[in-house]
Write a protein that holds these residues in place. Structure first.
Motif, PDB file in Angstrom:
ATOM      1  N   THR A 124       0.847  -1.194   0.000  1.00 35.56           N
ATOM      2  CA  THR A 124       0.000   0.000   0.000  1.00 35.56           C
ATOM      3  C   THR A 124       0.879   1.239   0.000  1.00 35.56           C
ATOM      4  N   LEU A 125       0.460   2.251  -0.778  1.00 35.31           N
ATOM      5  CA  LEU A 125       1.206   3.506  -0.852  1.00 35.31           C
ATOM      6  C   LEU A 125       0.716   4.459   0.235  1.00 35.31           C
ATOM      7  N   PHE A 126       1.680   4.946   1.044  1.00 33.51           N
ATOM      8  CA  PHE A 126       1.388   5.916   2.090  1.00 33.51           C
ATOM      9  C   PHE A 126       2.077   7.237   1.750  1.00 33.51           C
ATOM     10  N   ASN A 127       1.419   8.335   2.108  1.00 33.14           N
ATOM     11  CA  ASN A 127       2.018   9.671   2.053  1.00 33.14           C
ATOM     12  C   ASN A 127       2.025  10.236   3.461  1.00 33.14           C
ATOM     13  N   SER A 128       3.191  10.555   3.979  1.00 34.77           N
ATOM     14  CA  SER A 128       3.282  11.146   5.316  1.00 34.77           C
ATOM     15  C   SER A 128       3.839  12.552   5.202  1.00 34.77           C
ATOM     16  N   GLY A 129       3.468  13.385   6.154  1.00 37.46           N
ATOM     17  CA  GLY A 129       3.937  14.759   6.118  1.00 37.46           C
ATOM     18  C   GLY A 129       3.993  15.381   7.499  1.00 37.46           C
ATOM     19  N   LEU A 130       4.804  16.408   7.632  1.00 35.63           N
ATOM     20  CA  LEU A 130       4.895  17.190   8.859  1.00 35.63           C
ATOM     21  C   LEU A 130       4.851  18.664   8.475  1.00 35.63           C
ATOM     22  N   ILE A 131       3.831  19.366   8.969  1.00 33.14           N
ATOM     23  CA  ILE A 131       3.565  20.741   8.583  1.00 33.14           C
ATOM     24  C   ILE A 131       3.674  21.651   9.795  1.00 33.14           C
ATOM     25  N   PHE A 132       4.316  22.791   9.623  1.00 34.97           N
ATOM     26  CA  PHE A 132       4.309  23.856  10.620  1.00 34.97           C
ATOM     27  C   PHE A 132       3.425  24.983  10.092  1.00 34.97           C
ATOM     28  N   LYS A 133       2.502  25.400  10.927  1.00 32.80           N
ATOM     29  CA  LYS A 133       1.511  26.397  10.505  1.00 32.80           C
ATOM     30  C   LYS A 133       1.583  27.629  11.410  1.00 32.80           C
ATOM     31  N   TYR A 134       1.543  28.806  10.774  1.00 32.90           N
ATOM     32  CA  TYR A 134       1.465  30.079  11.500  1.00 32.90           C
ATOM     33  C   TYR A 134       0.151  30.760  11.109  1.00 32.90           C
ATOM     34  N   ARG A 135      -0.568  31.239  12.098  1.00 32.66           N
ATOM     35  CA  ARG A 135      -1.839  31.922  11.843  1.00 32.66           C
ATOM     36  C   ARG A 135      -1.899  33.216  12.639  1.00 32.66           C
ATOM     37  N   LYS A 136      -2.310  34.271  11.961  1.00 30.76           N
ATOM     38  CA  LYS A 136      -2.512  35.559  12.636  1.00 30.76           C
ATOM     39  C   LYS A 136      -3.901  36.061  12.285  1.00 30.76           C
ATOM     40  N   ALA A 137      -4.668  36.375  13.305  1.00 35.77           N
ATOM     41  CA  ALA A 137      -6.002  36.939  13.123  1.00 35.77           C
ATOM     42  C   ALA A 137      -6.035  38.319  13.764  1.00 35.77           C
ATOM     43  N   PHE A 138      -6.560  39.277  13.036  1.00 30.16           N
ATOM     44  CA  PHE A 138      -6.685  40.633  13.551  1.00 30.16           C
ATOM     45  C   PHE A 138      -8.003  40.773  14.315  1.00 30.16           C
ATOM     46  N   GLU A 139      -8.137  41.850  15.054  1.00 29.72           N
ATOM     47  CA  GLU A 139      -9.299  42.008  15.927  1.00 29.72           C
ATOM     48  C   GLU A 139     -10.593  42.110  15.129  1.00 29.72           C
ATOM     49  N   ASP A 140     -11.668  41.619  15.736  1.00 28.14           N
ATOM     50  CA  ASP A 140     -12.998  41.803  15.174  1.00 28.14           C
ATOM     51  C   ASP A 140     -13.473  43.227  15.459  1.00 28.14           C
ATOM     52  N   LYS A 141     -14.502  43.627  14.698  1.00 32.49           N
ATOM     53  CA  LYS A 141     -15.026  44.981  14.885  1.00 32.49           C
ATOM     54  C   LYS A 141     -16.548  44.954  14.885  1.00 32.49           C
ATOM     55  N   ILE A 142     -17.126  45.743  15.761  1.00 29.35           N
ATOM     56  CA  ILE A 142     -18.561  45.982  15.742  1.00 29.35           C
ATOM     57  C   ILE A 142     -18.779  47.486  15.568  1.00 29.35           C
ATOM     58  N   ASP A 143     -19.566  47.838  14.549  1.00 29.15           N
ATOM     59  CA  ASP A 143     -19.741  49.246  14.189  1.00 29.15           C
ATOM     60  C   ASP A 143     -18.395  49.927  13.992  1.00 29.15           C
ATOM     61  N   ASN A 144     -17.459  49.191  13.380  1.00 23.36           N
ATOM     62  CA  ASN A 144     -16.119  49.680  13.037  1.00 23.36           C
ATOM     63  C   ASN A 144     -15.265  50.014  14.260  1.00 23.36           C
ATOM     64  N   THR A 145     -15.631  49.478  15.412  1.00 24.63           N
ATOM     65  CA  THR A 145     -14.863  49.665  16.635  1.00 24.63           C
ATOM     66  C   THR A 145     -14.303  48.319  17.074  1.00 24.63           C
ATOM     67  N   GLY A 146     -13.013  48.276  17.383  1.00 22.94           N
ATOM     68  CA  GLY A 146     -12.366  47.037  17.767  1.00 22.94           C
ATOM     69  C   GLY A 146     -12.979  46.419  19.018  1.00 22.94           C
ATOM     70  N   ILE A 147     -13.052  45.075  19.029  1.00 22.74           N
ATOM     71  CA  ILE A 147     -13.641  44.348  20.144  1.00 22.74           C
ATOM     72  C   ILE A 147     -12.529  43.732  20.984  1.00 22.74           C
ATOM     73  N   PRO A 148     -12.522  43.944  22.298  1.00 18.96           N
ATOM     74  CA  PRO A 148     -11.506  43.310  23.150  1.00 18.96           C
ATOM     75  C   PRO A 148     -11.604  41.782  23.087  1.00 18.96           C
ATOM     76  N   ASN A 149     -10.501  41.128  23.409  1.00 12.01           N
ATOM     77  CA  ASN A 149     -10.444  39.662  23.471  1.00 12.01           C
ATOM     78  C   ASN A 149     -10.690  38.994  22.129  1.00 12.01           C
ATOM     79  N   THR A 150     -10.277  39.642  21.068  1.00 16.71           N
ATOM     80  CA  THR A 150     -10.314  39.041  19.734  1.00 16.71           C
ATOM     81  C   THR A 150      -8.979  39.304  19.050  1.00 16.71           C
ATOM     82  N   GLY A 151      -8.539  38.352  18.244  1.00 16.86           N
ATOM     83  CA  GLY A 151      -7.269  38.479  17.542  1.00 16.86           C
ATOM     84  C   GLY A 151      -6.139  37.801  18.287  1.00 16.86           C
ATOM     85  N   GLY A 152      -5.092  37.481  17.540  1.00 17.95           N
ATOM     86  CA  GLY A 152      -3.941  36.844  18.153  1.00 17.95           C
ATOM     87  C   GLY A 152      -3.069  36.144  17.131  1.00 17.95           C
TER      88      GLY A 152
END
Length: 317
Positions: free
Chosen positions: A233-261
């Motif tokens: 049987t043919l197997f494919n194995s892999g090891l991935i490093f992932k970086y993710r950045k999320a910016f803050e959410d906004k309500i009525d165009n005002t930044g919301i605390p405790n969002t983003g990272g």
């Protein structure tokens, strides 16, 4: 009225220390079906489980397991190659999200289910652009707001944006992938991908009383994959490093605390060829580093399993 809604929303976020950017449907995390050549149709069906049970204040893990978020997603990918260079990809989702808060012996449970948002991507492949056995893929597309974004609780209160199956907004997507086969080991490949999501605005949030915008998002992956035979049987194995950045959410165009990272993950992957044109794929994603804005729940473990099928055109002589 909008100011009162905003203050209520901020209080809800701070009281529950929930997150608007670490959960949700893993759309951009599951893009990238390969271009298998002119006329080839590719389909993928995946189940994705995302558990958020780690409470962070910045990069510090807090000793608090009273809050838990779980997202279960069914993801259906379709890809078709018009030529050896031009292809399209579509991704549809169904999502179930739950939030459990346990305090003073009482448990508060909230859950939603429904069709999630979809993605449409047009891709262009450039072979050998950086030397032999190198493939560059460029894609642009959009996230289509198919899912509901106005589900209410049993008490008739509209749930916050991070618990809705859909976002209620059109997003723009940019996708880039490059891979290189290694000369010293022909079965091995190194690859890198980058995805940028430019989020739109839900202008009918809270019964048209406010607007909501999830933060823009950047994801990059760097990985190594290799093939090997075992039990015929043919197997494919892999090891991935992932970086993710999320910016803050906004309500009525005002930044919301405790969002983003920012997050760094490691993702072992394994694919098994169960038929000539069918593979079973699986991967586990574990956090190596989390640095959130304020106090948030952050991913604990993510698991994905599914199948990928290729349908080639009939040969004509």
């Amino acid at each position: 009225m909008k100011a009162l809604l905003f203050l209520f929303f901020i209080f809800t976020l701070n009281a529950f220390s929930q997150t608007c950017c670490s959960g949700g449907v893993p759309l951009s995390n599951n893009l990238g079906l390969p271009n298998e050549g002119k006329g080839v149709f590719v389909m993928g069906l995946n189940y994705d489980y995302n558990n958020l049970n780690t409470l962070n204040a910045g990069s510090e893990k807090l000793n608090d397991n009273s809050r838990k978020r779980i997202t279960n997603s069914i993801l259906l990918n379709f890809g078709y190659s018009f030529t050896d260079r031009v292809s399209v990809e579509m991704l549809f989702s169904w999502v179930n999200q739950t939030r459990t808060i346990t305090q003073f012996g009482n448990e508060n449970f909230t859950g939603t289910s429904g069709i999630g948002d979809a993605v449409f991507l047009v891709k262009y492949t450039v072979p050998d652009v950086l030397g032999k056995r190198t493939i560059l893929n460029i894609g642009v597309g959009t996230k289509v707001p198919l899912g509901k974004s106005d589900i209410r609780s049993d008490q008739g209160i509209q749930l916050t944006a991070d618990l809705q199956p859909g976002s209620g907004a059109w997003d723009g997507l940019g996708w880039l992938s490059v891979s290189k086969g290694l000369d010293f080991r022909p079965s091995a490949t190194v690859s890198a991908t980058a995805t940028y999501r430019y989020t739109g605005v839900n202008s009918s949030y809270l019964n048209n009383a406010a607007t909501y915008e999830f933060g823009n998002e950047i994801q990059t992956n760097l990985g190594y994959t290799d093939q090997f035979f075992m039990f015929n049987t043919l197997f494919n194995s892999g090891l991935i490093f992932k970086y993710r950045k999320a910016f803050e959410d906004k309500i009525d165009n005002t930044g919301i605390p405790n969002t983003g990272g920012e997050w760094v993950f490691i993702r072992p992957e394994l694919s098994v060829q169960i038929a000539p044109q069918m593979n079973m794929v699986s991967r586990v994603e574990l956090p190596l580093y989390s640095n959130v804005v304020g106090t948030q729940l952050t991913p604990t473990v993510r698991f994905t399993i599914g199948i990928m099928v290729k349908l080639k055109p009939k040969q004509t002589f």
